[in-house]
Design an enzyme around this catalytic site. Structure first.
Site, short mmCIF file in Angstrom:
data_model
loop_
_atom_site.label_atom_id
_atom_site.label_comp_id
_atom_site.label_asym_id
_atom_site.label_seq_id
_atom_site.Cartn_x
_atom_site.Cartn_y
_atom_site.Cartn_z
N TYR A 87 0.89 -1.37 -0.02
CA TYR A 87 0.14 0.14 -0.09
C TYR A 87 0.72 1.25 0.11
O TYR A 87 0.60 2.25 -0.87
CB TYR A 87 -0.92 0.05 1.13
CG TYR A 87 -1.81 1.07 1.16
CD1 TYR A 87 -3.18 0.65 0.84
CD2 TYR A 87 -1.57 2.40 1.77
CE1 TYR A 87 -4.32 1.58 0.72
CE2 TYR A 87 -2.87 3.26 1.70
CZ TYR A 87 -4.06 2.87 1.11
OH TYR A 87 -4.99 3.80 1.15
N PHE A 130 -7.41 20.03 -24.25
CA PHE A 130 -8.33 18.68 -24.66
C PHE A 130 -9.61 18.79 -23.70
O PHE A 130 -9.61 19.59 -22.92
CB PHE A 130 -7.71 17.62 -24.04
CG PHE A 130 -8.12 16.36 -24.29
CD1 PHE A 130 -8.30 16.07 -25.63
CD2 PHE A 130 -8.60 15.66 -23.25
CE1 PHE A 130 -9.07 14.76 -25.90
CE2 PHE A 130 -9.17 14.47 -23.52
CZ PHE A 130 -9.52 13.93 -24.91
N ASP A 131 -10.48 18.26 -24.00
CA ASP A 131 -11.99 18.29 -23.57
C ASP A 131 -11.94 17.98 -22.03
O ASP A 131 -12.70 18.63 -21.35
CB ASP A 131 -12.93 17.54 -24.33
CG ASP A 131 -12.52 16.08 -24.41
OD1 ASP A 131 -11.40 15.55 -24.40
OD2 ASP A 131 -13.53 15.22 -24.56
N ASP A 141 0.48 19.93 -20.37
CA ASP A 141 -0.33 18.69 -20.61
C ASP A 141 0.48 17.75 -21.41
O ASP A 141 0.49 17.99 -22.72
CB ASP A 141 -1.70 18.89 -21.09
CG ASP A 141 -2.57 17.58 -21.38
OD1 ASP A 141 -2.00 16.81 -21.33
OD2 ASP A 141 -3.85 17.79 -21.69
N ALA A 153 0.68 14.45 -22.30
CA ALA A 153 0.22 13.05 -22.82
C ALA A 153 1.00 12.34 -23.74
O ALA A 153 1.38 11.23 -23.80
CB ALA A 153 -1.13 13.15 -22.84
N LYS A 181 -0.92 7.38 -22.91
CA LYS A 181 -0.60 7.64 -24.46
C LYS A 181 1.15 7.42 -24.41
O LYS A 181 1.50 6.16 -24.46
CB LYS A 181 -0.82 9.03 -24.68
CG LYS A 181 -2.25 9.50 -25.01
CD LYS A 181 -3.06 9.57 -23.77
CE LYS A 181 -4.27 10.22 -24.11
NZ LYS A 181 -5.16 10.14 -23.02
N HIS A 206 -20.25 14.06 -25.50
CA HIS A 206 -20.10 13.05 -26.78
C HIS A 206 -20.01 11.58 -26.28
O HIS A 206 -20.27 10.77 -27.08
CB HIS A 206 -18.70 13.56 -27.28
CG HIS A 206 -17.55 13.51 -26.55
ND1 HIS A 206 -17.47 14.38 -25.40
CD2 HIS A 206 -16.64 12.54 -26.27
CE1 HIS A 206 -16.00 14.39 -24.83
NE2 HIS A 206 -15.76 13.05 -25.47
#
Ligand code: F0G
Length: 458
Positions: A72, A124-125, A215, A217, A258, A450
């Site tokens: 843990y 990004f969304d 960001d 990714a 990604k 979406h």
């Protein structure tokens, strides 16, 4: 004769995929309310819905799964990942999360307050969603070239310094908690930012005392483009380029699904001890203890290996050039796509592809559905459906580009699959003038519609 390119790997395990008939697909997509997210994967032949968590892990990553430490607190796998993140990004502090949007949730819980402004390059969304959910505003400062798919520009993910400075000057500085620099810029077509631009944006942020968060990714793919396209970087290793990119920022959120080359995972890495301390509280609340943050020990181990593999030139060459292989075929057929071809996906320009379908009838969605029906290929609309409604007026937001994205999973499909996709699109393109009507929305969620939206065919 010049030798053709061949991938620097061979395949050890295969997974069957199911073919189907056009008749079957017509029925299935109707039952799915014309939403490609509603389709069972068995009803898809080539799945280009996303490159997120859909790639193949290497033998080394699978080996690491077996030695994962599931303690843990303070597991060996956590420490291994922490060390790798420091080595690759240079950031001092690290928090694992279960995926990229979870990293956004944790970090933005610290940084974003109601009424704030968060500039960036075509957020990004989920990023935009996490900003707007906190009643703050995301302002797009991407260069104009990104919004014309035919314009050739090596770094369409760049931030326009004038637009950014205008935002800095139009608002009190304390209302701008940070900027988000997305590399590569997914929403603009998987387009990279140049080192020069990253450096200049960083300098401007420092001048105004505003932190810069990446960001990240698809940071490795961005580094590959810098090496291929920016003078002075052709002989630098990907790892050196990556280090330099991150040296210009204060931190990053990462969707490890990604360029982490894993099926699930994410993290935050940053330099500010105080932000880190506050973020640990939210991490524990939303994700889990700070040494696992929603990830299994074995997955953290696989991610450590994945980060190392994704920052190797040979891997990136096979990955990015496969996407370009498909893109260049489409260009040769005259199919309108975002150019140059991005790092992880092909972005079809639906405004040029099916201009006869009215925008109010979701022409991007209509094209994505046609590609599924004709070829069994699943892509995704990146247009009006994804752009959601304006939070205040509740009117549809019509973005500059109406795109359909065909994302290519990493190390997953062969170039025969790419050929299959290319010919499917060529055939649809040849009959494109027959399409005159699109779809109506019959049901939608108030935010990020979406995923669950239902349509009817007009
Ligand atoms: N940032 C970018 C640039 C992304 O592309 C994504 C996800 C995220 C953040 C969120 O990460 O999914 O791990 O929570 N993009 C996926 C896609 C979903 O299909 O492009 P996540």
């Amino acid at each position: 004769m010049e030798l053709p390119y061949a991938e620097p790997y061979k395949i050890k395990m295969v997974e069957s995929i199911k073919r189907s008939t056009q008749e079957e697909r017509v029925k299935w997509i109707k039952e799915a309310h014309y939403n490609l997210f509603n389709l069972d994967s068995d009803k898809v032949f080539i799945d280009c819905l996303t490159d997120s968590g859909t790639g193949a892990m290497s033998d080394k990553q699978w080996g690491e799964m077996m030695v994962g430490d599931e303690s843990y607190a303070g597991s060996r796998s956590f420490l291994k990942l922490k060390k790798t993140v420091k080595e690759i990004t240079g950031f001092d502090y690290f928090l694992p999360t279960h995926q990229g949007r979870a990293a956004e949730n944790v970090l933005f819980s610290v940084l974003v307050k109601e009424g704030d402004i968060v500039p960036g390059n075509s957020h990004f969304d989920t990023t935009k969603g996490h900003i707007e959910f906190r009643k703050a505003t995301a302002v797009d400062c991407t260069i104009d070239e990104a919004f014309d798919t035919a314009v050739q520009h090596p770094f369409k993910g760049n931030i326009d310094l004038k637009k950014l400075e205008n935002v800095f000057q139009a608002h009190p500085i304390e209302k701008i908690p940070f900027i988000v620099f997305t590399i590569t810029c997914n929403s603009a077509g998987g387009q990279p930012a140049s080192m020069k631009n990253i450096k200049e944006v960083s300098a401007l942020c420092k001048q105004y005392n505003i932190p810069l968060y990446f960001d990240a990714a698809r940071f490795s793919e961005n580094a590959y483009f810098i090496r291929k396209r920016e003078a002075g970087y052709e002989h630098r290793s990907i790892k050196e380029i990556v280090k330099e990119i991150f040296s210009y920022g204060d931190g990053m959120t990462m969707s490890a699904k990604k360029d982490g080359l894993v099926n699930m995972g994410g993290f935050i890495a940053l330099n500010d001890a105080s932000v880190f301390k506050q973020a640990t509280v939210f991490n524990i609340m939303f994700e889990g203890f700070i040494t696992y943050g929603g990830m299994n020990g074995r997955d953290m181990g696989a991610l450590a290996i994945g980060l190392d593999e994704s920052t190797e030139f040979d891997y990136l060459e096979s990955r990015v050039e496969q996407v370009a292989y498909l893109g260049n075929k489409l260009v040769s057929y005259g199919v309108p796509v975002q150019q140059p071809i991005g790092g992880h996906a092909i972005f079809l320009d639906a405004n040029k592809f099916v201009p006869n379908i009215p925008r109010e009838e979701y022409r991007g969605q209509a094209l994505a559905l046609e590609i599924y029906v004709v070829g069994g290929i699943r892509g995704v609309e990146i247009g009006t459906v994804l752009a959601d409604r304006d939070p205040k007026t509740r009117e549809n937001r019509y973005p500059a580009l109406e795109l359909v994205r065909l994302a290519i999973p990493r190390r997953t499909y062969t170039n025969n699959h790419m050929d299959f996709i290319a010919v499917t699109l060529k055939n649809i393109y040849e009959t494109r003038n027959l399409a005159k009507t699109g779809y109506n929305i019959v049901e939608e969620a108030p935010i990020m519609r979406h995923f669950t939206v239902k349509f009817e065919k007009i």
